[in-house]
Design an enzyme around this catalytic site. Structure first.
Site, PDB file in Angstrom:
ATOM      1  N   LYS A  24       0.830  -1.205   0.000  1.00 17.30           N
ATOM      2  CA  LYS A  24       0.000   0.000   0.000  1.00 17.30           C
ATOM      3  C   LYS A  24       0.866   1.258   0.000  1.00 17.30           C
ATOM      4  O   LYS A  24       0.512   2.272  -0.606  1.00 17.30           O
ATOM      5  CB  LYS A  24      -0.914  -0.001   1.222  1.00 17.30           C
ATOM      6  CG  LYS A  24      -1.587   1.342   1.498  1.00 17.30           C
ATOM      7  CD  LYS A  24      -2.111   1.415   2.904  1.00 17.30           C
ATOM      8  CE  LYS A  24      -2.587   2.824   3.238  1.00 17.30           C
ATOM      9  NZ  LYS A  24      -1.479   3.789   3.395  1.00 17.30           N
ATOM     10  N   ASN A  25       2.018   1.201   0.686  1.00 20.21           N
ATOM     11  CA  ASN A  25       2.875   2.379   0.787  1.00 20.21           C
ATOM     12  C   ASN A  25       3.795   2.561  -0.411  1.00 20.21           C
ATOM     13  O   ASN A  25       4.633   3.464  -0.417  1.00 20.21           O
ATOM     14  CB  ASN A  25       3.702   2.312   2.073  1.00 20.21           C
ATOM     15  CG  ASN A  25       2.859   2.610   3.302  1.00 20.21           C
ATOM     16  OD1 ASN A  25       1.697   3.014   3.185  1.00 20.21           O
ATOM     17  ND2 ASN A  25       3.424   2.415   4.469  1.00 20.21           N
ATOM     18  N   CYS A 122      -5.441   8.868   8.005  1.00 15.62           N
ATOM     19  CA  CYS A 122      -5.664   8.344   9.351  1.00 15.62           C
ATOM     20  C   CYS A 122      -5.258   9.366  10.408  1.00 15.62           C
ATOM     21  O   CYS A 122      -4.202   9.993  10.303  1.00 15.62           O
ATOM     22  CB  CYS A 122      -4.875   7.046   9.557  1.00 15.62           C
ATOM     23  SG  CYS A 122      -5.530   5.657   8.607  1.00 15.62           S
ATOM     24  N   ARG A 127       0.385  15.053  11.322  1.00 16.47           N
ATOM     25  CA  ARG A 127       1.025  14.717  10.049  1.00 16.47           C
ATOM     26  C   ARG A 127       0.960  15.945   9.135  1.00 16.47           C
ATOM     27  O   ARG A 127       0.252  15.953   8.131  1.00 16.47           O
ATOM     28  CB  ARG A 127       0.336  13.513   9.397  1.00 16.47           C
ATOM     29  CG  ARG A 127       0.233  12.306  10.307  1.00 16.47           C
ATOM     30  CD  ARG A 127      -0.585  11.205   9.701  1.00 16.47           C
ATOM     31  NE  ARG A 127       0.193  10.352   8.838  1.00 16.47           N
ATOM     32  CZ  ARG A 127      -0.320   9.334   8.149  1.00 16.47           C
ATOM     33  NH1 ARG A 127      -1.595   9.064   8.227  1.00 16.47           N
ATOM     34  NH2 ARG A 127       0.438   8.594   7.386  1.00 16.47           N
ATOM     35  N   ARG A 420      -8.592   0.561   3.070  1.00 14.26           N
ATOM     36  CA  ARG A 420      -7.546   1.428   2.515  1.00 14.26           C
ATOM     37  C   ARG A 420      -6.259   0.649   2.280  1.00 14.26           C
ATOM     38  O   ARG A 420      -5.487   0.994   1.375  1.00 14.26           O
ATOM     39  CB  ARG A 420      -7.256   2.600   3.460  1.00 14.26           C
ATOM     40  CG  ARG A 420      -8.321   3.676   3.510  1.00 14.26           C
ATOM     41  CD  ARG A 420      -7.818   4.901   4.271  1.00 14.26           C
ATOM     42  NE  ARG A 420      -6.577   5.370   3.685  1.00 14.26           N
ATOM     43  CZ  ARG A 420      -5.472   5.670   4.384  1.00 14.26           C
ATOM     44  NH1 ARG A 420      -5.454   5.515   5.693  1.00 14.26           N
ATOM     45  NH2 ARG A 420      -4.385   6.100   3.770  1.00 14.26           N
TER      46      ARG A 420
END
Length: 447
Positions: A24-25, A122, A127, A420
């Site tokens: 996913k990253n 999230c 962030r 996700r």
């Protein structure tokens, strides 16, 4: 919404096989990189997760032709007709993802301008996109804040820069890479993130024609080129999902073979898994994880940037540590609010105390700032079912693990957040013998 709720009947071990696809990253970022090229790209091993669907929509809004390839998990992207997207359309697609900030560099190179709406993602800690905006300004971008979002322009193009990150942020490192590869001159990035997904993105960019070198001291040097082509790339497997299944095997006294898991990317996790008392075996196709019987061991653990113990591994492991004998200590050094999910575990019967002090020696971003970022876990605890509301992606899967390890039926809401980063997770759970179902099915069976 009933399709956002899952009933989990706990108390049974998870046994069987699951497959992990591309990380996913990495995958969404590799999709963004296709915007930089002036020829089509082919990305393989793509998981069917919501982050991929969001980026696919954003690319299409900007004129990129995206279609499935001939083999499962293959995406073909043709960026030859890139155009400016409608602001309202971007906002509609981007509300649940932070990926759009990474489109800035490629769009500035291709169109000279970009628009970024308010960002989602999230809620696990601070962030800020300040890193990203600061980086773009250093490359020569001009940023204008308006009520609907940020308008970013590069009237004179982007120029290479010397950038030092205050923290080895993955997102900021990706931003530099995507902006620098076609910038005029040379860029030097210090204190860069060097996670496996970052290195895989560098491999993607090199295939497109970029010139990038990585040194052992977290310095990445990029020599800008005028044009890039396309790429053909198979995404590295998702080490974070693989670790989640490993923790599920440990917490439920199960036995799970994770096809696609790769030892090299998971060595730090595997060491900790073994220290806790878990067993694993590795072959060319994946890794088998199982609970060998007997008590699990309490440990002291600190998260850190790669090659340390990844923050995304922490939450699933904490669930397993509730079953260990003695006191475990976890010091979270990356996201200040990532331990907030433990309050729900306490409601299930766990004994977890949070502290604002740094219970460990690893340098911490937010020590002395009164964030509860250290945990002491006393076990083993007998978990019981409860209602759970998912706050973020990794906590969400961790709640599923806890519910599966608990006695009774838990009602878990917010499962769309799990989508996700975990492809078809409900079917995978069922394949492992988990008893999970949507409330709609229950209602229909009663009727």
């Amino acid at each position: 919404m009933q399709d956002d709720v899952l009933l989990v009947h706990g108390g049974s071990p998870l046994e069987g096989e699951v497959r992990v696809k591309g990380a996913k990253n990495l995958v969404p970022k590799a999709m963004v990189a296709a915007l930089l090229g002036e020829a089509p790209s082919r990305l393989r091993n793509v998981p069917e997760i919501s982050d991929v669907r969001i980026v696919k929509g954003l690319l299409q809004l900007h004129g990129v032709a995206v279609r499935d390839g001939d083999e499962p998990g293959e995406l073909l992207m043709d960026p030859t007709q890139v155009e400016q997207a409608n602001v309202a359309d971007i906002d509609a697609h981007a509300g649940s993802s932070r990926i759009p900030i990474l489109l800035c560099g490629p769009l500035l190179h291709r169109l000279g301008r970009a628009f970024i709406p308010d960002l989602g993602g999230c809620m696990i800690g601070d962030r800020p996109i300040d890193f990203h905006l600061s980086v773009l300004r250093e490359f020569g971008a001009v940023i204008t804040k308006r009520p609907e979002g940020l308008y970013i322009e590069a009237p004179n193009g982007l120029e290479g820069a010397k950038v030092r990150l205050p923290f080895p942020s993955v997102g900021a490192t990706e931003q530099v890479l995507l902006a620098a590869v076609r910038a005029e001159g040379t860029t030097e990035l210090s204190n860069a993130a060097v996670e496996p997904e970052i290195i895989d993105l560098i491999c993607v960019l090199q295939k497109m024609g970029a010139i990038i070198s990585v040194t052992t001291d977290r310095v990445i040097r990029i020599t800008g080129v005028a044009k890039l082509g396309g790429y053909d790339h198979r995404a590295l497997p998702d080490r974070l999902e693989a670790a989640s299944w490993a923790c599920a095997a440990l917490a439920t006294h199960g036995d799970i073979y994770v096809r696609g898991a790769r030892q090299l990317d998971m060595m730090t996790f595997l060491n900790v898994f073994r220290q806790v008392g878990g067993a694993f075996s590795i072959d060319d196709e994946g890794i088998r994880f199982w609970h060998p019987g007997g008590p699990l061991n309490a440990i002291a653990l600190e998260t850190d940037v790669h090659p340390g113990f990844q923050t995304d591994w922490q939450q699933p492991l904490v669930v397993a540590l509730t079953q260990a004998t003695g006191l475990s200590i976890v010091h979270e050094t990356v996201y200040e609010r990532r331990l907030g999910f433990t309050s729900a575990l306490n409601q299930m019967g766990a004994t977890i105390q949070l502290y604002s002090e740094c219970l460990g020696g690893t340098p911490c971003r937010f020590g002395q700032r009164n964030f509860q970022h250290s945990a002491v876990i006393s076990g083993p605890a007998k978990l019981h079912a409860t209602d759970l509301d998912i706050p973020d992606l990794r906590a969400g899967f961790s709640y599923l693990i806890a519910a599966l390890a608990a006695e009774g039926t838990s009602r878990v809401t917010g499962i769309d957040l799990i989508e996700r980063g975990y492809e078809d997770f409900q079917a995978k759970l069922e394949a492992l013998g988990a008893r999970v179902e949507l409330p709609m099915r229950v209602a229909e069976s009663v009727a």
